[in-house]
Design a protein around this motif. Structure first.
Motif, PDB file in Angstrom:
ATOM      1  N   ALA A  10       0.834  -1.193   0.000  1.00  0.00           N
ATOM      2  CA  ALA A  10       0.000   0.000   0.000  1.00  0.00           C
ATOM      3  C   ALA A  10       0.866   1.240   0.000  1.00  0.00           C
ATOM      4  O   ALA A  10       1.849   1.334   0.747  1.00  0.00           O
ATOM      5  CB  ALA A  10      -0.927   0.006   1.214  1.00  0.00           C
ATOM      6  N   THR A  11       0.515   2.179  -0.861  1.00  0.00           N
ATOM      7  CA  THR A  11       1.089   3.513  -0.817  1.00  0.00           C
ATOM      8  C   THR A  11       0.171   4.368   0.058  1.00  0.00           C
ATOM      9  O   THR A  11      -0.766   3.868   0.667  1.00  0.00           O
ATOM     10  CB  THR A  11       1.182   4.110  -2.228  1.00  0.00           C
ATOM     11  OG1 THR A  11      -0.142   4.350  -2.724  1.00  0.00           O
ATOM     12  CG2 THR A  11       1.907   3.148  -3.176  1.00  0.00           C
ATOM     13  N   ARG A  12       0.425   5.652   0.113  1.00  0.00           N
ATOM     14  CA  ARG A  12      -0.434   6.510   0.915  1.00  0.00           C
ATOM     15  C   ARG A  12      -1.814   6.664   0.297  1.00  0.00           C
ATOM     16  O   ARG A  12      -2.775   7.019   0.985  1.00  0.00           O
ATOM     17  CB  ARG A  12       0.218   7.892   1.080  1.00  0.00           C
ATOM     18  CG  ARG A  12       1.504   7.859   1.906  1.00  0.00           C
ATOM     19  CD  ARG A  12       2.175   9.213   1.958  1.00  0.00           C
ATOM     20  NE  ARG A  12       3.388   9.171   2.754  1.00  0.00           N
ATOM     21  CZ  ARG A  12       4.219  10.193   2.898  1.00  0.00           C
ATOM     22  NH1 ARG A  12       3.951  11.340   2.294  1.00  0.00           N
ATOM     23  NH2 ARG A  12       5.307  10.077   3.646  1.00  0.00           N
ATOM     24  N   ARG A  60     -12.792  -6.701   0.556  1.00  0.00           N
ATOM     25  CA  ARG A  60     -13.148  -5.740   1.594  1.00  0.00           C
ATOM     26  C   ARG A  60     -11.878  -5.179   2.209  1.00  0.00           C
ATOM     27  O   ARG A  60     -11.049  -5.912   2.738  1.00  0.00           O
ATOM     28  CB  ARG A  60     -14.022  -6.391   2.664  1.00  0.00           C
ATOM     29  CG  ARG A  60     -14.572  -5.380   3.678  1.00  0.00           C
ATOM     30  CD  ARG A  60     -15.680  -5.963   4.526  1.00  0.00           C
ATOM     31  NE  ARG A  60     -16.276  -4.961   5.399  1.00  0.00           N
ATOM     32  CZ  ARG A  60     -17.185  -4.067   5.022  1.00  0.00           C
ATOM     33  NH1 ARG A  60     -17.598  -4.062   3.773  1.00  0.00           N
ATOM     34  NH2 ARG A  60     -17.685  -3.201   5.876  1.00  0.00           N
ATOM     35  N   PHE A  61     -11.753  -3.857   2.126  1.00  0.00           N
ATOM     36  CA  PHE A  61     -10.547  -3.186   2.611  1.00  0.00           C
ATOM     37  C   PHE A  61     -10.925  -1.835   3.192  1.00  0.00           C
ATOM     38  O   PHE A  61     -11.600  -1.034   2.544  1.00  0.00           O
ATOM     39  CB  PHE A  61      -9.551  -3.003   1.457  1.00  0.00           C
ATOM     40  CG  PHE A  61      -8.329  -2.213   1.807  1.00  0.00           C
ATOM     41  CD1 PHE A  61      -7.390  -2.727   2.694  1.00  0.00           C
ATOM     42  CD2 PHE A  61      -8.111  -0.950   1.251  1.00  0.00           C
ATOM     43  CE1 PHE A  61      -6.253  -1.989   3.023  1.00  0.00           C
ATOM     44  CE2 PHE A  61      -6.977  -0.219   1.567  1.00  0.00           C
ATOM     45  CZ  PHE A  61      -6.043  -0.745   2.461  1.00  0.00           C
ATOM     46  N   GLU A  62     -10.523  -1.592   4.439  1.00  0.00           N
ATOM     47  CA  GLU A  62     -10.798  -0.332   5.129  1.00  0.00           C
ATOM     48  C   GLU A  62     -12.270   0.067   5.012  1.00  0.00           C
ATOM     49  O   GLU A  62     -12.608   1.173   4.558  1.00  0.00           O
ATOM     50  CB  GLU A  62      -9.885   0.777   4.595  1.00  0.00           C
ATOM     51  CG  GLU A  62      -8.423   0.583   4.970  1.00  0.00           C
ATOM     52  CD  GLU A  62      -7.548   1.758   4.567  1.00  0.00           C
ATOM     53  OE1 GLU A  62      -7.981   2.581   3.719  1.00  0.00           O
ATOM     54  OE2 GLU A  62      -6.415   1.866   5.090  1.00  0.00           O
ATOM     55  N   THR A  67     -15.538  -5.128  -6.064  1.00  0.00           N
ATOM     56  CA  THR A  67     -15.667  -6.396  -6.777  1.00  0.00           C
ATOM     57  C   THR A  67     -14.819  -6.368  -8.034  1.00  0.00           C
ATOM     58  O   THR A  67     -14.854  -5.399  -8.804  1.00  0.00           O
ATOM     59  CB  THR A  67     -17.133  -6.671  -7.156  1.00  0.00           C
ATOM     60  OG1 THR A  67     -17.933  -6.709  -5.971  1.00  0.00           O
ATOM     61  CG2 THR A  67     -17.265  -8.006  -7.872  1.00  0.00           C
ATOM     62  N   VAL A  68     -14.027  -7.426  -8.215  1.00  0.00           N
ATOM     63  CA  VAL A  68     -13.198  -7.563  -9.402  1.00  0.00           C
ATOM     64  C   VAL A  68     -13.457  -8.919 -10.037  1.00  0.00           C
ATOM     65  O   VAL A  68     -14.021  -9.824  -9.403  1.00  0.00           O
ATOM     66  CB  VAL A  68     -11.694  -7.423  -9.063  1.00  0.00           C
ATOM     67  CG1 VAL A  68     -11.380  -6.030  -8.551  1.00  0.00           C
ATOM     68  CG2 VAL A  68     -11.266  -8.467  -8.038  1.00  0.00           C
ATOM     69  N   GLU A  79      -6.535  -2.231  -7.434  1.00  0.00           N
ATOM     70  CA  GLU A  79      -5.940  -1.079  -6.774  1.00  0.00           C
ATOM     71  C   GLU A  79      -7.049  -0.431  -5.957  1.00  0.00           C
ATOM     72  O   GLU A  79      -7.979   0.171  -6.504  1.00  0.00           O
ATOM     73  CB  GLU A  79      -5.357  -0.104  -7.804  1.00  0.00           C
ATOM     74  CG  GLU A  79      -4.223  -0.713  -8.621  1.00  0.00           C
ATOM     75  CD  GLU A  79      -3.643   0.261  -9.635  1.00  0.00           C
ATOM     76  OE1 GLU A  79      -4.178   1.384  -9.754  1.00  0.00           O
ATOM     77  OE2 GLU A  79      -2.655  -0.104 -10.309  1.00  0.00           O
ATOM     78  N   LEU A  80      -6.972  -0.586  -4.646  1.00  0.00           N
ATOM     79  CA  LEU A  80      -8.036  -0.162  -3.750  1.00  0.00           C
ATOM     80  C   LEU A  80      -7.679   1.171  -3.106  1.00  0.00           C
ATOM     81  O   LEU A  80      -6.602   1.308  -2.513  1.00  0.00           O
ATOM     82  CB  LEU A  80      -8.258  -1.222  -2.669  1.00  0.00           C
ATOM     83  CG  LEU A  80      -8.441  -2.669  -3.167  1.00  0.00           C
ATOM     84  CD1 LEU A  80      -8.593  -3.616  -1.986  1.00  0.00           C
ATOM     85  CD2 LEU A  80      -9.637  -2.769  -4.102  1.00  0.00           C
ATOM     86  N   PRO A  81      -8.558   2.153  -3.187  1.00  0.00           N
ATOM     87  CA  PRO A  81      -8.251   3.460  -2.584  1.00  0.00           C
ATOM     88  C   PRO A  81      -8.183   3.361  -1.062  1.00  0.00           C
ATOM     89  O   PRO A  81      -8.940   2.625  -0.431  1.00  0.00           O
ATOM     90  CB  PRO A  81      -9.430   4.332  -3.028  1.00  0.00           C
ATOM     91  CG  PRO A  81     -10.533   3.368  -3.326  1.00  0.00           C
ATOM     92  CD  PRO A  81      -9.871   2.127  -3.845  1.00  0.00           C
TER      93      PRO A  81
END
Length: 358
Positions: A10-12, A60-62, A67-68, A79-81
């Motif tokens: 993960a980047t910022r 599911r993230f943060e 869905t991909v 790529e999840l924000p």
């Protein structure tokens, strides 16, 4: 059936996650005492994967769900924000998929460097971390297709060296390590088990797509993929300098020298492990030419006989504390006493009498 979730980073701004949906089960725990037939069977299971194409995977993230779709070979990439900023160096994303009425789930581990990170490390695996002796075809064949995580051997001092780089001067594991290899994705589980068994710091592992059918076997672009992956990682973390680690058995020195020309102010050091330090070879001459190229851009590149030499150089540059050099030296000596799966092991596994020691 299962989801094989690969470690991401993960980047910022975003998290990069990936994995693969397979209809065949994991090969299961591997034991060094298993018979040749059992290891061959597990190796076949690793390479003969039954992928699930065009399946919907919920990630599911943060507190967000995305869905991909898997591609034709069962891989998913996303790529999840990021909507939350955390001080944790490892995050997770949950992957779920319904296949033939069965709900599958897995956890994607995501390394998220914080402001405490001093630099990142991008490392090859084959003959840099794990001993495959790629310059000897039969040994490489045995270790790739017959061996398992408990019959493979790490290069001497690797665990202590990489732990030192991961901690840097902070004294705790704040520097991310990324592994990029030309090995196939089918070996992902084995490589993770190998690194855990040998206490080698874990991080995202980027491999390439192989298989046992013609189309998969010729699909991958080869070593150039490692450079492309390294350049993407460097570009994704513009605030971080990097240390690059490879070996002289393949094309790592040339690829990393090219990275030095593209990012001269971002590369702190390049370490090339000499795969045959007792012998002067044409490969050594090629590495020395790449050392000159890197030096022209202010990047030190070292052709190193072992992990101790790398640690000594890293301490001189201030990448690791001076006391860590001694720890790596001690581990190198310990690891040198471990059994070596060399040509004799190949001969025993493949039944080749002419290669056995007299």
């Amino acid at each position: 059936m299962r989801i094989c979730a690969y470690r991401g980073y993960a980047t910022r701004r975003q998290a990069l996650v990936s994995g693969r949906v397979l209809s065949n089960n994991s090969p299961g725990e591997l034991r060094g005492s298993e018979s040749l037939w059992h290891n061959l069977l597990n190796s076949y299971r690793q390479f003969e994967t039954d992928e699930v194409p065009h399946a919907s995977v919920a990630l599911r993230f943060e507190s967000q769900e995305h869905t991909v779709q898997t591609d034709a070979e069962g891989y998913y990439h996303a790529e999840l924000p990021r909507i939350e900023q955390s001080d944790e160096t490892w995050l997770t994303a949950e992957a779920r998929c319904m296949v033939r009425g069965e709900e599958l789930s897995a956890t994607d581990e995501i390394v998220a460097p914080t402001s405490d990170a001093e630099f990142g490390v991008i490392s090859d695996l084959d003959d840099t971390v794990i001993e495959t002796n790629i310059t000897s075809f039969l040994t490489a064949a045995k270790l790739t297709f017959i061996g398992n995580a408990k019959t493979r051997k790490p290069l001497e001092g690797v665990a202590a060296l990489y732990a030192s780089l991961q901690s840097g001067s902070a004294g705790r594991p704040v520097n991310p390590i990324f592994y990029a290899s030309s090995s196939p994705w089918n070996l992902y589980d084995l490589l993770c088990e190998f690194m855990a068994l040998n206490e080698i710091p874990h991080g995202p592992i980027f491999l390439r797509d192989w298989g046992i059918d013609r189309t998969k076997f010729i699909k991958a672009r080869g070593h150039r993929d490692k450079l492309d992956r390294a350049l993407k990682i460097i570009g994704d973390f513009p605030e971080l300098p990097f240390v690059l680690v490879g070996d002289s058995g393949q094309q790592d020195a040339g690829l990393y020298a090219e990275a030095a020309t593209l990012y001269p102010g971002r590369i702190k050091a390049i370490y090339i492990r000499d795969v045959d330090p007792a012998t002067a070879t044409h490969r050594d001459d090629q590495v020395r030419e790449h050392i000159k190229t890197a030096a022209q851009h202010g990047v030190p590149m070292l052709l190193a006989p072992d992990s101790w030499a790398m640690a000594r150089h890293a301490a001189e540059l201030g990448l690791i504390p001076a006391r860590k050099e001694a720890e790596v030296q001690v581990e190198v000596a310990k690891d040198q006493e471990r059994p070596n799966p060399g040509a004799a092991a190949v001969a025993e596994a493949l039944g080749i009498e002419s290669l056995r020691a007299p």
